[in-house]
Design a protein around this motif. Structure first.
Motif, PDB file in Angstrom:
ATOM      1  N   ASP A 114     -27.950  64.827  -8.786  1.00 23.71           N
ATOM      2  CA  ASP A 114     -26.957  64.507  -9.813  1.00 23.71           C
ATOM      3  C   ASP A 114     -26.237  65.732 -10.336  1.00 23.71           C
ATOM      4  OD1 ASP A 114     -29.264  65.457 -11.185  1.00 23.71           O
ATOM      5  OD2 ASP A 114     -28.663  64.394 -12.998  1.00 23.71           O
TER       6      ASP A 114
ATOM      7  N   TRP B 261     -24.944  64.250 -14.864  1.00 25.69           N
ATOM      8  CA  TRP B 261     -23.981  63.540 -14.023  1.00 25.69           C
ATOM      9  C   TRP B 261     -22.731  63.177 -14.818  1.00 25.69           C
ATOM     10  CZ3 TRP B 261     -22.035  62.606  -9.523  1.00 25.69           C
ATOM     11  CH2 TRP B 261     -21.227  61.488  -9.311  1.00 25.69           C
TER      12      TRP B 261
ATOM     13  N   GLY C 188     -21.995  58.352  -6.398  1.00 27.40           N
ATOM     14  CA  GLY C 188     -22.844  58.927  -7.430  1.00 27.40           C
ATOM     15  C   GLY C 188     -23.323  57.881  -8.423  1.00 27.40           C
TER      16      GLY C 188
END
Length: 914
Positions: free
Chosen positions: A571, A625, A595
């Motif tokens: 991440d 993230w 992601g």
């Protein structure tokens, strides 16, 4: 070269999701824009509310908890036992232990109401819930370390309770005086001797309030709601280092006029707005994650230290005292994306904890460098730094390791200080930081070794955590190329011409980046040698971001990106920003959505560190993230790191966008992009400067007009135009054929979210789900983690820490109360009272066991139960069912296994009336 490393977000909007043509005629609807009278005109309340996290049903599970905070005190709010809020301070080092959990059983009617609705209302910094004629409003005051729960619609005649509790292993002082109850605890750090702590004090604004101590880990407030059915709970959680608990508790719950809403509304009025729309909803989902990132920064980054440790934002934890990694320490690598995202979003003030943390420890780091790095001068900033200023990183006297000998963190701090100054004009920060900046540069100068090839080499250091004990890592070579000229200019301006001269000479003697063949292409190497990889970072890509030494025109950089060894593996990966700087719009979208699927497993928007994780098994909320996503979006929309402002260089065509972003110089750039076409570019100048702006409409005539409509530049078809700007003035770059005057003005706004958002298997918000069972027959006394009874039926989750569910079960058990298991305890042996049940009447108790344990690890207490011949099907393992008739009273069930180190799936328990 002075690079404008610009994260930037879009601006001018047309409200609604339909596509509006840009070229207007008398027969066509005018295109719309939010740019008017020299600024982007927005409705922050409407725009932010688009990203509210909707709760169609209560958050029954801890991993669904909603975050609240004021930068020092954080809370996680969910619906367990009626209402639960875990409270966490950012400074209870060394382990950042929680201040406790608030439990209010009297909110069960609200949570279980058929008309329940809830939301994380980010514009107000509150969790708001309604149902069954009741309402609950939860928030951490922006202006005080107090958690507040305001309730209306309660039964005025029903006595309520509120508990503050801790858990096994904690040793608080419990106190109750009058209407105030408190738990207080201090923590002595053996390594540094520091003393930290917190007092959690609770009272109620209600009738007949009394406080009591229930046990050493629990205090209670008992009260009746006001005559109108309202009550207000206040839990103050200040820092505490010992002393009179009762006195500290009274101070903690004292209230002043709250400026909570004013603070949050001012925050959103300042933050750069962003609205994304798309046909498939992915744009709106990404917009929500970006809004959540801004909200998280405002709610967590206002203390003397950062809130993120190894990517984990502990102050929003709902997992008791559990946390990944060392919560007393910071990895610089996990902080940097937060800095860049804040700057581009126009909220650079929330970078202050990051800068304070390192500046406050400058002398400690300098001493550490002197003591642990032979031959060093100046300061080595360690990649891994403990809160007390001790670091495991700058050390050439012991063997290299994960963070030992990573030297690029110091230059990154220097670069971030420079960015902060360029974005915000904070001269005081630059002046305060200069001694540390100078010492970091001095360390790197003395760490360089002249080679026979005439170059200065960096030897026996790490390339991030990937290569240990290598030479000339790509991140370090890039870092020195960038910061040496910056520091030289700063040194010269302060009269240190000798240092300036040495830095400028050293830049010319740094070796070129080594290249290698990978995947049939020539690419930049990680370093000057070929040591094996220990972690999954891409050191060679650092030359693109954060250091900005290449751009999209470099085929070498394009090939290096294509052949990177670890594409978005964790991440922390900045792949979206690299793709944006290389002009790869499709890659930006693909990586953002990948992601989300890989990391964003929690419905509150937080993430996990790596792929393949389940929310029920993960207890740490990661927020790096969010910084990765936000930085990538900003770079996709506007870039200026190469001295040219480039609008929408890598914006995905399928996402229409409108909004603003800050760039260096304090300028706010606004734009709108529809169907891949930029409408116009608005500039709100933050300083006097000549901006180089790339023509967003290649080959078309453009001009620059000021807020009075006067043409300053053009008409011109040049690829890059020069725009001289003055501070606090505004300008528009427009097409001659489609001027601003042809646009209809429509403010940038939106409607409050009403549904849970989904992308693939991921969601933002909480869907309706089966509530825990309220049984008149059975309650679970211990353990607490198994205390929520589940309705036995296909689809019900059988474990509190796995996502396995029931597929089929005997009809006699369907709809009955089930005690879920804990699969983490599958090999647990020991006490006969692993589970303790309280039964109000005679019952039949069923236990479903893994058949793989028969004649192997099945426990002896199972001999008291009779095999029924029936089974329970689950998505994990078909289980064998055993039964026992028991009288009313207390019943103990033992652990899952009788053999140390053995055990497969844990058992589950069903209770039926007899």
């Amino acid at each position: 070269m002075l690079r404008l490393s610009l994260p930037l977000l879009a601006t001018l909007l047309a409200v609604g999701t339909s596509s509006v043509p840009f070229v207007s005629s008398q027969a066509e609807e005018l295109p719309a824009t939010a740019w008017h009278d020299g600024a982007l005109r927005t409705d922050p309340a409407g725009l932010v509310s688009r990203s509210d996290l909707v709760q169609k049903g209560p958050a029954w599970r801890a991993y669904q908890a909603m975050p609240l905070g004021n930068g020092v005190l954080g809370a996680a709010v969910w619906a367990e036992k009626g209402y639960t809020a875990q409270l966490n301070r950012v400074d209870t080092f060394p382990e950042l232990k929680s201040a406790g959990r608030l439990v209010v059983p009297g909110l069960q009617p609200l949570m279980r109401a058929a008309d329940y609705t809830g939301r994380l209302a980010m514009y107000d910094g509150q969790v708001v819930q309604h149902g069954g004629g009741m309402s609950a409003r939860s928030y951490v005051r922006a202006d005080a370390d107090q958690f507040v729960l305001e309730v209306t619609g309660a039964d005025p005649g029903t006595t309520q309770t509120a508990d503050l509790k801790l858990w096994e292993g904690r040793t608080p002082t419990a106190a109750a005086t009058g209407a105030v109850a408190a738990l207080a605890e201090t923590f002595r750090d053996a390594a540094s001797g520091s003393l930290t702590g917190a007092v959690a004090a609770m009272t109620a604004r209600a009738r007949d309030v009394s406080a009591s101590v229930i046990d050493p880990l629990t205090v209670r407030i008992t009260f009746r709601p006001n005559a109108d059915g309202s009550f207000r709970l206040v839990v103050g959680v200040p820092s505490y280092q010992g002393g009179d608990v009762a006195k500290a508790a009274r101070r903690a719950v004292a209230e002043s006029r709250s400026e909570h809403l004013d603070w949050w509304h001012a925050f959103w009025a300042k933050a750069a707005p962003l609205r994304i729309t798309s046909a498939d909803g992915t744009g709106e989902y990404v917009e929500t994650l970006r809004t959540l990132q801004l909200y998280t920064m405002a709610a967590s980054m206002r203390s003397p230290v950062p809130s993120t440790h190894g990517g984990v934002v502990r102050m929003f934890s709902s997992a008791k005292d559990q946390a990944d990694w060392a919560q007393d320490s910071y990895w610089h690598f996990n902080l940097r994306m937060l800095i860049s995202s804040n700057l581009g979003a126009g909220i650079g003030e929330f970078n202050a904890p990051y800068f304070r943390f390192y500046l406050d420890r400058a002398e400690l780091m300098k001493k550490w460098t002197h003591d642990h790095w032979i031959g060093a001068q100046g300061t080595c900033l360690p990649e891994f730094l403990r809160y007390d200023g001790t670091g495991d990183g700058c050390d050439n006297m012991s063997e290299p390791g994960w963070v030992k000998r990573i030297l690029s963190s110091g230059p990154e701090l220097v670069n971030n200080i420079w960015w902060q100054y360029r974005y915000t004009g904070d001269r005081a920060l630059l002046d305060r930081a200069y001694p540390l900046i100078r010492d970091i540069a001095e360390f790197h100068l003395t760490a360089l070794t002249p080679g026979e090839d005439g170059y200065l080499h960096l030897e026996h250091v790490n390339a991030l955590e990937v290569q240990w004990d290598t030479d000339d890592p790509a991140p370090d070579l890039a870092a020195m190329r960038v910061i040496f000229p910056i520091v030289a200019d700063l040194a010269a301006a302060r009269g240190d011409s000798e240092l300036a001269a040495r830095l400028r000479t050293a830049v010319g003697k740094l070796p070129p980046f080594r290249t290698v063949q990978r995947g049939g292409e020539e690419v930049i190497a990680w370093s000057g040698t070929d040591e094996e990889a220990h972690n999954t970072q891409n050191p060679e890509m650092e030359v693109l971001w954060p250091w900005g030494l290449f751009d999209e025109s470099s085929e070498l950089m394009q090939a290096t990106y294509r052949q990177r060894v670890y594409p978005q593996d964790k991440d922390w990966g900045m792949d979206t920003t690299w793709a944006a700087r290389l002009g790869l719009a499709d890659e930006v979208k693909r990586l953002l959505l990948k992601g989300i699927e890989d990391f964003q497993i929690f419905p509150n928007g937080f993430t996990v560190h790596r792929t393949g994780r389940e929310p029920v098994r993960q207890q740490s909320f990661y927020n790096e993230w969010g910084g990765v996503l936000t930085t990538g979006l900003q770079e996709a929309l506007v870039q200026s790191y190469d001295d040219v402002v480039d609008v929408a260089p890598a914006w995905p065509r399928e996402w229409d966008v409108a909004g603003s972003v800050e760039i260096e110089g304090g300028h706010r750039i606004s734009t709108e992009v529809r169907d891949g076409v930029v409408s116009l570019v608005g500039i709100e100048a933050g300083s006097r400067e000549s901006l180089q702006v790339r023509n967003p409409w290649a080959g078309q005539e453009v001009r620059v007009v000021d807020s009075r409509g006067r043409t300053l530049v053009g008409p011109s078809t040049d690829e890059v135009i020069t725009v001289p700007v003055l501070a606090n003035h505004s300008y528009v770059v427009e097409r001659v054929a489609v001027p601003l005057s042809s646009f209809e003005h429509v403010p940038l706004t939106g409607q409050a979210a009403t549904e849970v958002k989904t992308v693939g298997s991921r969601m933002l918000g909480v869907p309706a789900s089966e509530p825990p069972v309220l049984s008149d027959l059975v309650t679970v006394r211990t353990p607490d983690k198994l205390s929520n009874l589940v309705k036995a039926q296909p689809g019900a989750e059988i474990y509190v820490d796995r996502s396995y569910t029931i597929t089929d079960l005997p009809a006699s058990l369907t709809g009955e109360a089930m005690v879920p298991g804990s699969n983490d305890d599958s090999k647990r042996t020991g006490p006969a009272d692993y589970i303790t049940l309280d039964l109000t009447a005679p019952a039949t108790v069923y236990v479903a066991f893994d058949p793989r344990g028969e004649n192997d690890w099945w426990p002896t207490w199972l001999n008291d139960y009779t095999r029924t011949g029936e089974t329970v099907g689950t998505t994990d393992q078909r289980l064998l069912l055993f039964a026992r008739d028991v009288p009313a009273g207390q019943l103990a069930l033992g652990a899952n296994s009788a053999v140390e180190g053995k055990g497969n799936s844990s058992y589950i328990t069903f209770i039926t009336p007899r």
